[in-house]
Design an enzyme around this catalytic site. Structure first.
Site, PDB file in Angstrom:
ATOM      1  N   ARG A 145     111.564  46.003  15.485  1.00 42.95           N
ATOM      2  CA  ARG A 145     111.196  45.062  16.545  1.00 42.95           C
ATOM      3  C   ARG A 145     111.596  45.694  17.867  1.00 42.95           C
ATOM      4  NH1 ARG A 145     108.321  41.282  19.123  1.00 42.95           N
ATOM      5  NH2 ARG A 145     109.325  39.257  19.411  1.00 42.95           N
TER       6      ARG A 145
ATOM      7  N   GLU B   3     111.777  44.994  21.122  1.00 38.81           N
ATOM      8  CA  GLU B   3     112.653  44.417  22.135  1.00 38.81           C
ATOM      9  C   GLU B   3     114.099  44.356  21.674  1.00 38.81           C
ATOM     10  OE1 GLU B   3     112.371  39.626  21.548  1.00 38.81           O
ATOM     11  OE2 GLU B   3     110.590  40.598  22.399  1.00 38.81           O
TER      12      GLU B   3
ATOM     13  N   ARG C 294     114.539  49.167  20.340  1.00 40.09           N
ATOM     14  CA  ARG C 294     113.794  50.353  20.769  1.00 40.09           C
ATOM     15  C   ARG C 294     114.647  51.298  21.619  1.00 40.09           C
ATOM     16  NH1 ARG C 294     108.618  51.449  21.057  1.00 40.09           N
ATOM     17  NH2 ARG C 294     108.015  49.277  20.729  1.00 40.09           N
TER      18      ARG C 294
ATOM     19  N   GLY D 241      99.618  39.310  16.901  1.00 43.80           N
ATOM     20  CA  GLY D 241      98.565  38.567  16.241  1.00 43.80           C
ATOM     21  C   GLY D 241      97.373  39.384  15.830  1.00 43.80           C
TER      22      GLY D 241
ATOM     23  N   GLU E 141     103.044  44.526   9.265  1.00 45.88           N
ATOM     24  CA  GLU E 141     103.367  45.931   8.990  1.00 45.88           C
ATOM     25  C   GLU E 141     104.222  46.039   7.728  1.00 45.88           C
ATOM     26  OE1 GLU E 141     104.199  49.060  12.218  1.00 45.88           O
ATOM     27  OE2 GLU E 141     106.197  48.430  11.553  1.00 45.88           O
TER      28      GLU E 141
END
Length: 536
Positions: free
Chosen positions: A25, A27, A30, A58, A92
């Site tokens: 994820r 935010e 990273r 989405g 994913e």
């Protein structure tokens, strides 16, 4: 820690562009943990896929990312606090779990400041995320949400790393070392060419090994010489090795333990503790290091060609030397040894069926899997002579490769019937040489006189030691017993005949046993002069 998934092996060879695929994820991680992990892997030349831009939420998985998943070997999934908020991350993950289950790829989860139980059961921040996903969800979306839940449960049941209060640099090094080890093991053992019938053995073994063992699982692979025990062990090792913390295949243990046990210890430790410098001064030090270093690891170890428990004394005397859920595979010609060591699964390698035997012989004799245009009667006579023994079919096929005419085939076959090929003979004789003198005599008696006879009848004829001797021969895979009848492979029987023949090659009267035309000749000419002759 290694993945404990029951991952399927694919028979399809896929081109891998990436060694590692990072799923995370953006935010959350990273600019910190994921960036540090990426740079660590990159510094060691590990080709790693990392999405550098947050994709629109989405959307279906983009074509390039879908392809990256297909072309990656190992997946690292970093579960962070807000991971489940992202429909993109969850979609994913679905693709990653699908790749694991269909193609046997490795998935390693990292629980980054989240409780693995929250991920597994969708509690805490993961529960909040799913409450939001389920608001106003139609039937189609509800079905998708259920798939997300299942994927999270499967991924969180895999072994990985839980990062909470510890130093991240230490965990990063541990992860990098694990990836390096797995990639180093990516090169499979060479099982050779023209392998026939292996899929049957692999499926049977994997089926037997599906049962979960809380402690160490010991698998014994047994059979006569030349049956393919080592090849089967190498193939199953290739299939399973990447599912363990470490693995080692120790070849020819019987032969090597006699001269260099210390080297075997070093090889075992070096294979599993890759990257660590090892110096062993003596065997006792090696034993201590094996216990200390491997007892907490889930490992796969193959001890190939063992015929005495003493050969395992300084390598794996006790199963507790290895971590829980480890697997030990032993190949041997002696079923009794397996019972003594305490195997969980005993697997006897059987001869090839007629169709497989024809295919294997043809591959070596004609370099194709169907018979060439030779005399069919001669062809099938040679195949039948081998009686499904892979070593014999391979050696015979090589011998007949340059034979083009019917006369050449006839001549070669007659020569074989009189004297087995030395390569086959030497492999088969190893089991005989390991017998004591009483059991050797019982073996030769059965080979010369009692093949196909009732076991109880033979025991009465051969005397008080016969029952124990017959059991020993069965344990050594030199004979088989079916419906109480004694049987042995034709080539094992011929080996016995050759042993008796070599007692006095030119004079049958000097041999310990006589049968067939030799017996008729000696008795007619009264030329008996063997050691048991009392006429003088």
């Amino acid at each position: 820690m290694a993945s404990t998934s029951t991952q399927k092996a694919s028979s399809v060879t896929i081109s891998h562009t990436y060694d590692v695929f990072l799923s995370f994820r953006g935010e959350d991680t990273r600019k910190n943990f994921t960036d540090h992990l990426y740079k660590n892997l990159d510094a060691y030349g590990i080709c790693t896929f990392r999405d550098d831009e947050e994709l629109e939420k989405g959307r279906d998985i983009a074509f390039d990312l879908s392809r990256a998943i297909e072309e990656s070997k190992i997946f690292i999934v970093i579960f962070s606090k807000n991971y489940a908020n992202s429909r993109w991350c969850l979609n994913e993950l679905l693709k990653i779990i699908e790749s694991m289950e269909k193609e046997g790829k490795i998935v390693l989860p990292i629980f980054y400041h989240v409780n693995p139980s929250d991920v597994r059961k969708q509690l805490g921040s993961y529960g909040d995320a799913f409450s939001n996903h389920e608001k106003d969800a139609d039937e189609e979306k509800k079905a998708r949400i259920q798939k997300w839940r299942t994927a999270l449960s499967k991924a969180s049941n895999l072994s990985g790393w839980h990062i909470d209060e510890q130093y991240e640099t230490n965990v990063l090094k541990e992860i990098t070392d694990d990836i390096i080890r797995r990639l180093n093991h990516d090169q499979p053992l060479n099982v050779g060419k023209n392998i026939v019938g292996m899929s049957f053995h692999l499926e049977k073994l994997k089926s037997l090994m599906k049962k979960k063992f809380n402690e160490v699982c010991v698998v014994g692979i047994c059979g006569i010489g030349g049956i393919g025990k080592t090849t089967v062990a190498m193939a199953i090792y290739n299939e399973l090795s990447n599912q363990y913390d470490g693995s080692s295949f120790l070849r020819k243990v019987k032969e090597r333990s006699e001269r260099d046990t210390l080297q075997l210890q070093h090889e075992l430790l070096q294979d599993i503790l890759r990257g660590k410098s090892l110096k062993l001064s003596n065997i006792d030090e090696g034993v201590k290091m094996i216990k200390r270093s491997l007892s907490s690891k889930r490992v796969l170890v193959v001890f190939d060609d063992v015929d005495n428990l003493k050969q395992l004394e300084y390598l794996a005397e006790e199963q507790g030397w290895f971590g829980a859920k480890s697997t030990i595979i032993i190949t041997t010609r002696d079923k009794n040894l397996l019972a003594q060591y305490g195997v969980n699964i005993e697997y006897e390698v059987t001869t090839l069926n007629e169709e497989e035997a024809i295919e294997l012989f043809s591959l070596w004799a004609f370099r194709q899997n169907l018979p060439n245009k030779v005399d069919q009667d001669l062809f099938y006579e040679v195949v039948r002579y081998a009686k499904g023994l892979p070593l014999a079919l391979k050696v015979l096929g090589s011998n007949f490769f340059d034979k083009k005419t019917k006369e050449e085939w006839k001549s070669a076959l007659e020569k074989l019937k009189k004297s087995s090929d030395e390569r086959i003979y030497s492999v088969l004789r190893t089991s005989y040489d390991g017998l004591d003198s009483v059991d050797k005599d019982i073996f030769l008696d059965i080979a010369c006189f009692f093949k196909g006879k009732d076991k109880d009848f033979v025991s009465r004829i051969l005397g008080p030691y016969a029952k124990n001797g017959i059991r020993t021969l069965e344990d050594k895979c030199l004979i088989t017993i079916s419906a109480n009848m004694l049987d042995m492979h034709d080539m094992v029987q011929q080996m016995g005949w050759n042993i008796v023949h070599q007692e006095c090659p030119k004079d049958p009267g000097g041999r310990s046993r006589l049968w067939g035309s030799d017996a008729e000749f000696v008795l007619t000419k009264n030329t008996v002069r063997a050691k048991w002759d009392t006429s003088n």
